[in-house]
Scaffold this active site. Structure first.
Site, PDB file in Angstrom:
ATOM      1  N   GLY A  49     101.376  32.021 -14.708  1.00 54.44           N
ATOM      2  CA  GLY A  49     102.745  32.437 -14.397  1.00 54.44           C
ATOM      3  C   GLY A  49     102.844  33.941 -14.427  1.00 54.44           C
ATOM      4  CB  CYS A  73      96.388  32.492 -16.292  1.00 52.62           C
ATOM      5  SG  CYS A  73      96.670  34.232 -16.009  1.00 52.62           S
ATOM      6  CE1 TYR A  74     104.174  33.016 -20.049  1.00 52.48           C
ATOM      7  CE2 TYR A  74     104.049  30.629 -19.719  1.00 52.48           C
ATOM      8  CZ  TYR A  74     104.689  31.741 -20.251  1.00 52.48           C
ATOM      9  OH  TYR A  74     105.833  31.567 -20.992  1.00 52.48           O
ATOM     10  CG  HIS A 159      93.693  31.464 -11.769  1.00 53.90           C
ATOM     11  ND1 HIS A 159      94.884  30.807 -11.937  1.00 53.90           N
ATOM     12  CD2 HIS A 159      93.885  32.723 -12.223  1.00 53.90           C
ATOM     13  CE1 HIS A 159      95.783  31.628 -12.454  1.00 53.90           C
ATOM     14  NE2 HIS A 159      95.205  32.804 -12.643  1.00 53.90           N
ATOM     15  CD  GLU A 161      94.112  27.610 -10.449  1.00 55.25           C
ATOM     16  OE1 GLU A 161      93.194  27.442 -11.266  1.00 55.25           O
ATOM     17  OE2 GLU A 161      95.103  28.319 -10.687  1.00 55.25           O
ATOM     18  CG  ASP A 217     105.273  15.811   7.717  1.00 55.11           C
ATOM     19  OD1 ASP A 217     104.041  15.698   7.755  1.00 55.11           O
ATOM     20  OD2 ASP A 217     105.856  16.840   7.343  1.00 55.11           O
ATOM     21  CE  LYS A 355     101.869  18.716   8.143  1.00 53.54           C
ATOM     22  NZ  LYS A 355     103.243  18.480   8.587  1.00 53.54           N
TER      23      LYS A 355
END
Ligand code: XMP
Length: 499
Positions: A49, A73-74, A159, A161, A217, A355
């Site tokens: 964050g 992290c945060y 991170h 990710e 979609d 998506k």
């Protein structure tokens, strides 16, 4: 089904965390800091964050200590502060690729002890909470990870990710499978089966209406619902006259998959109302309101009690930071106002999917790769790509030109590298020469952008050769166009669409 919950403290990577967990086959969702946990979660990830924990400190989720938690992290700073450690502004931050040394930890099982990670932080953990172990240190000596195994608490400063962290995927796997013991049961085939039974039990023998826009979609939502309730789904395709060439084939595509779409040609009404209108906002309002009016008329006569919507996960993420970001651009798309007005219940079968997962469901249900990979298209259609007054003649010119542009991109393989590409017809003419004669044709702008969610975008560097092919094909096949230009503006400062 096992699930890992990601608590969002405002990091730009929060959604990516949930996606990474899903990619390894475990369901994951993003929630806000005040989320009510059920206690059945397999594990929790606390995101990064933008804030400093000594300025803004959220309460930790109640179930920490009971199920494993990974702070990033945060999220790591929050764990450190809450368990009696100390976080402060570092003499220098770490941004970008950073070498770290990893020590023995279940989180780093099978990963080399020296590794490259992605960092983005100014604050550092100065002192660990009592009884916590340091599990990683960066090359500048900053704490890059800690754990308290008995309390099932794990934390890393970098991170995992983002792709730049060399063993990020392995770290996430170690947490999800090794530490949380979650089972990989989240597959799109499982999703299809369970969603079909959910729709069946929710809707029973009632009728559902849905607007098919030509986009991925709404089409996938219709396929899934049709599989569940058959002809109790009444899909309506409103042709507002502002469609691309590829959209016009959608009812036919669906009929080959056994779905009968009700085609409503309302283009006359739209063109009539758009006559003499130049202001972009006014055009949008007219298109949006007329769409709802036409759709409502169809809906009333259908006897439906449900409205099907193609809402996907990034549109609904229920977290503080993300919901601010997603202040909606897509008002038209959602047939706004209709559910309350008509007392319709909402059915959103894709509301848990990203998506790429929607695309996968589409593929599994029989849609072609070309179809599921199409670029986003705005509800008001070509209406926001014709600057100034909209006329049938201009729509036809733009439709042809855009079709040529998109086909050139597809043939050259460039289409799949672009997030969104299209053409815009400008309300100016310019002088040219054709044969020996002077010409005076419209100017067409080509636009292609790279983006993740449409909120920001950078113009895509289409190879010049491809631009040359597109330009010459457009000007030779469409005599009304005398000049083709390429838009080289990012968002911000411009928007993706021109109106
Ligand atoms: P802008 O032009 O705001 O567009 O940068 C961001 C993304 O949203 C799409 N867009 C819309 N989609 N209804 C939609 O369903 C709309 O009214 C609308 N306006 C813009 C746009 O194509 C881009 O992908």
């Amino acid at each position: 089904m096992d699930e890992i919950v990601v608590v969002d403290y405002g990091s730009q990577y929060t959604q990516l965390l949930a996606r990474r967990v899903r990619e390894i086959g475990v369901f994951s969702k993003v929630v806000g800091p005040d989320y009510d946990f059920t206690g059945k979660e397999s594990g929790v990830i606390l995101s990064g964050g933008p804030e400093s924990v000594y300025e803004k400190r959220y309460d930790l989720p109640q179930l920490i200590g009971k199920v494993p938690v990974l702070g990033i992290c945060y999220g790591m700073h929050l764990l450190a502060e809450n368990f009696g450690g100390r976080v402060a502004k570092g003499a220098q931050g770490e941004y970008g690729l950073t070498k770290v040394k990893l020590f023995q930890s279940a989180l780093f099982e099978g990963i080399p002890s020296e590794s490259i990670t992605w960092m983005s932080h100014g604050d550092i953990v100065e002192a660990l909470p009592p009884n916590f172990l340091k599990t990683a240190i960066s090359e500048t000596g900053i704490t890059a990870g800690f754990e308290y195994e008995n309390g099932k608490i794990y934390a890393i400063q970098f991170h995992p990710e983002v792709v730049h962290t060399s063993y990020g995927r392995e770290i996430i796997k170690n947490f999800v499978f090794g530490i949380c013991k979650a089972k990989p049961e989240w597959t799109m085939n499982n999703f299809i089966d369970s969603e079909i039974s959910r729709i069946k039990s929710t809707v029973k023998d009632q009728r559902i209406i849905g607007a098919i826009s030509g986009g991925v979609d709404s089409t996938v939502a219709a396929l899934l619902t049709h599989r569940a309730v058959g002809d109790n789904l009444i899909p309506i395709f409103v042709d507002h006259g502002l469609l691309r060439k590829m959209d016009m084939h959608v009812p036919q595509n669906l009929s080959t998959l056994g779905i009968n779409v009700k085609y409503v040609n309302a283009s006359e009404l739209f063109f009539e109302r758009l006559k003499g209108i130049f202001d972009p906002e006014e055009k949008r309002k007219i298109i949006g309101n007329t769409f709802i009016e036409v759709f409502e008329r169809e809906a009333r006569s259908s006897g439906a009690t449900f409205l099907l919507q193609g809402t996907i996960y990034p549109d609904v993420i229920e977290s503080a930071a993300s919901s601010q970001r997603s202040a909606k651009i897509k008002s038209h798309h959602n047939v706004g106002g209709l559910p309350e007005k008509m007392n319709l219940k909402i059915l959103e079968p894709l509301r848990t999917l990203f998506k790429d997962e929607v695309r996968e469901v589409g593929r599994l249900m029989g849609l072609s790769d070309t179809f599921v990979s199409r670029h986003p298209f705005p509800g008001p259609g070509l209406g926001v790509r014709i600057l100034g007054e909209i006329t049938r003649e201009k729509v036809e010119i733009l439709r042809e030109a855009d079709d040529i542009f998109v086909n050139v991109l597809m043939k050259t393989g460039e289409y799949s590298r672009i997030w969104q590409a299209f053409s815009v017809l400008l309300p100016v003419r310019s002088v040219g020469v054709k044969g020996d004669a002077r010409s005076y044709g419209y100017v067409l702008a080509l636009r292609a952008v790279d983006s993740v969610d449409g909120m920001t975008a950078s113009w895509h560097q289409i190879p010049f050769e491809i631009l040359r092919i597109a330009s010459s094909e457009i000007t030779s096949k469409i005599p009304q166009i005398g000049r083709v230009v390429y838009d080289i503006t990012d968002k911000p400062p411009s928007t993706i669409e021109w109106e």
